[in-house]
Design an enzyme around this catalytic site. Sequence first.
Site, PDB file in Angstrom:
ATOM      1  N   ASN A  11      18.819  11.010  17.354  1.00  0.00           N
ATOM      2  CA  ASN A  11      17.625  11.337  18.265  1.00  0.00           C
ATOM      3  C   ASN A  11      16.359  11.645  17.293  1.00  0.00           C
ATOM      4  O   ASN A  11      16.351  12.492  16.488  1.00  0.00           O
ATOM      5  CB  ASN A  11      17.971  12.991  19.028  1.00  0.00           C
ATOM      6  CG  ASN A  11      16.713  13.377  19.842  1.00  0.00           C
ATOM      7  OD1 ASN A  11      15.538  13.269  19.438  1.00  0.00           O
ATOM      8  ND2 ASN A  11      17.257  14.096  20.927  1.00  0.00           N
ATOM      9  N   GLU A  39      15.552  10.177  22.712  1.00  0.00           N
ATOM     10  CA  GLU A  39      14.248  10.668  22.759  1.00  0.00           C
ATOM     11  C   GLU A  39      13.288   9.705  21.943  1.00  0.00           C
ATOM     12  O   GLU A  39      12.343  10.062  21.215  1.00  0.00           O
ATOM     13  CB  GLU A  39      14.192  12.143  21.988  1.00  0.00           C
ATOM     14  CG  GLU A  39      14.591  13.265  23.188  1.00  0.00           C
ATOM     15  CD  GLU A  39      14.030  14.320  22.715  1.00  0.00           C
ATOM     16  OE1 GLU A  39      12.834  15.006  23.414  1.00  0.00           O
ATOM     17  OE2 GLU A  39      14.807  15.153  21.986  1.00  0.00           O
ATOM     18  N   TYR A 123      21.639  10.361  26.092  1.00  0.00           N
ATOM     19  CA  TYR A 123      20.815  11.638  25.754  1.00  0.00           C
ATOM     20  C   TYR A 123      21.211  12.605  26.943  1.00  0.00           C
ATOM     21  O   TYR A 123      20.380  12.376  28.220  1.00  0.00           O
ATOM     22  CB  TYR A 123      19.605  11.273  25.735  1.00  0.00           C
ATOM     23  CG  TYR A 123      18.500  12.364  25.834  1.00  0.00           C
ATOM     24  CD1 TYR A 123      18.799  13.304  24.541  1.00  0.00           C
ATOM     25  CD2 TYR A 123      17.293  12.438  26.224  1.00  0.00           C
ATOM     26  CE1 TYR A 123      17.938  14.689  24.608  1.00  0.00           C
ATOM     27  CE2 TYR A 123      16.510  13.633  26.143  1.00  0.00           C
ATOM     28  CZ  TYR A 123      16.841  14.443  25.425  1.00  0.00           C
ATOM     29  OH  TYR A 123      15.912  15.708  25.036  1.00  0.00           O
ATOM     30  N   ASP A 163      22.739  12.172  21.515  1.00  0.00           N
ATOM     31  CA  ASP A 163      22.526  13.625  21.449  1.00  0.00           C
ATOM     32  C   ASP A 163      23.096  14.262  23.063  1.00  0.00           C
ATOM     33  O   ASP A 163      22.540  13.882  24.138  1.00  0.00           O
ATOM     34  CB  ASP A 163      21.302  13.809  21.534  1.00  0.00           C
ATOM     35  CG  ASP A 163      20.631  15.494  21.483  1.00  0.00           C
ATOM     36  OD1 ASP A 163      21.688  16.147  21.708  1.00  0.00           O
ATOM     37  OD2 ASP A 163      19.249  15.663  21.555  1.00  0.00           O
ATOM     38  N   ASN A 165      23.716  17.363  23.470  1.00  0.00           N
ATOM     39  CA  ASN A 165      23.210  18.725  23.846  1.00  0.00           C
ATOM     40  C   ASN A 165      24.450  19.710  24.277  1.00  0.00           C
ATOM     41  O   ASN A 165      23.839  20.556  24.829  1.00  0.00           O
ATOM     42  CB  ASN A 165      22.010  18.591  24.846  1.00  0.00           C
ATOM     43  CG  ASN A 165      20.847  18.385  24.389  1.00  0.00           C
ATOM     44  OD1 ASN A 165      20.521  19.134  23.477  1.00  0.00           O
ATOM     45  ND2 ASN A 165      20.058  17.567  24.786  1.00  0.00           N
ATOM     46  N   ASP A 265      14.006  16.531  13.820  1.00  0.00           N
ATOM     47  CA  ASP A 265      14.841  17.711  13.962  1.00  0.00           C
ATOM     48  C   ASP A 265      16.255  17.496  14.055  1.00  0.00           C
ATOM     49  O   ASP A 265      17.094  18.255  13.774  1.00  0.00           O
ATOM     50  CB  ASP A 265      14.303  18.752  14.998  1.00  0.00           C
ATOM     51  CG  ASP A 265      14.427  18.308  16.368  1.00  0.00           C
ATOM     52  OD1 ASP A 265      14.481  17.163  16.624  1.00  0.00           O
ATOM     53  OD2 ASP A 265      14.223  19.032  17.353  1.00  0.00           O
ATOM     54  N   HIS A 266      16.722  16.238  14.153  1.00  0.00           N
ATOM     55  CA  HIS A 266      17.958  15.770  14.195  1.00  0.00           C
ATOM     56  C   HIS A 266      18.187  14.818  12.895  1.00  0.00           C
ATOM     57  O   HIS A 266      17.530  14.313  12.726  1.00  0.00           O
ATOM     58  CB  HIS A 266      18.428  14.825  15.408  1.00  0.00           C
ATOM     59  CG  HIS A 266      18.597  15.581  16.893  1.00  0.00           C
ATOM     60  ND1 HIS A 266      19.549  16.012  17.430  1.00  0.00           N
ATOM     61  CD2 HIS A 266      17.508  16.142  17.603  1.00  0.00           C
ATOM     62  CE1 HIS A 266      19.257  16.650  18.617  1.00  0.00           C
ATOM     63  NE2 HIS A 266      17.980  16.757  18.773  1.00  0.00           N
TER      64      HIS A 266
END
Length: 276
Positions: A11, A39, A123, A163, A165, A265-266
Amino acid sequence: MAQTVRIATVNVNGIRAAYRRGMAEWLEPRGVDLLCLQEVRAPDRITRELLDEDVWDVRHTEAAAKGRAGVAIATRRDAFDGALLPTDSRVGIGEEYFSDSGRWIENDVTLPNGETLTLVSAYVHSGEVDTPKQADKYRFMDAMLTRLPQLAEASDHALVVGDLNVGHTERDIKNWKGNLKNAGFLPEERAYFDRFFGDVGYVDVARSLAGDVPGPYTWWSYRGKAFDTDAGWRIDYHMATPALAARAQTATVDRAASYDTRFSDHAPLVVDYRLG
């Protein structure tokens, strides 16, 4: 002689920002054959320019909501002399409600050994308890319960990466006790993953290779000291049908050396699959 295909998922939290922060410096020497992004959050033209279409075949779907979501699969054109280039590509998970959500793209690939692979970059919604966002998350995972068996039936191998989640078990979130009532670790969400890796028949590749250990985490909040203290979440997956999962050799989380050298951040999750 056995051949190895390297498949990575990440991501990027906005591909333009990721490239400004050094994504190319990670990607260029990494030897990735198939790259799955989530993303992306950029127009198709910009996505193709950044990845460099001379190097990569790019299949990408934007979200109708500008600046949101977006998933892509990029195939290195020279990998196995072009053998991995997609024979077909499809957008959407099969439910009209999500047709322009930018959350699911499939490529059909003929592997160098002649077997077929359907590769998905996915995603899943992050969700938010007691809101329409959470309802959409459950609806999307319901659609996955329908689509995953179809993919397994249609190809020799199916691989869904991205991702997703949700942290499936207590091993997948550093602070799991503090997140029992939060989206991403709700019992109702985790029950879907019990089914994905249970009666639906897919294998959690990274977990099967890592064993019964914390993480390895793939996401850390930008807030506070989460990255420095490794207070992460394992929410990025390779979900493979069993015969492909059995060929997975290594799974590596390409965690940046420091907070300020991250391009997202991933962290990328990179798996090598041996063919033959």
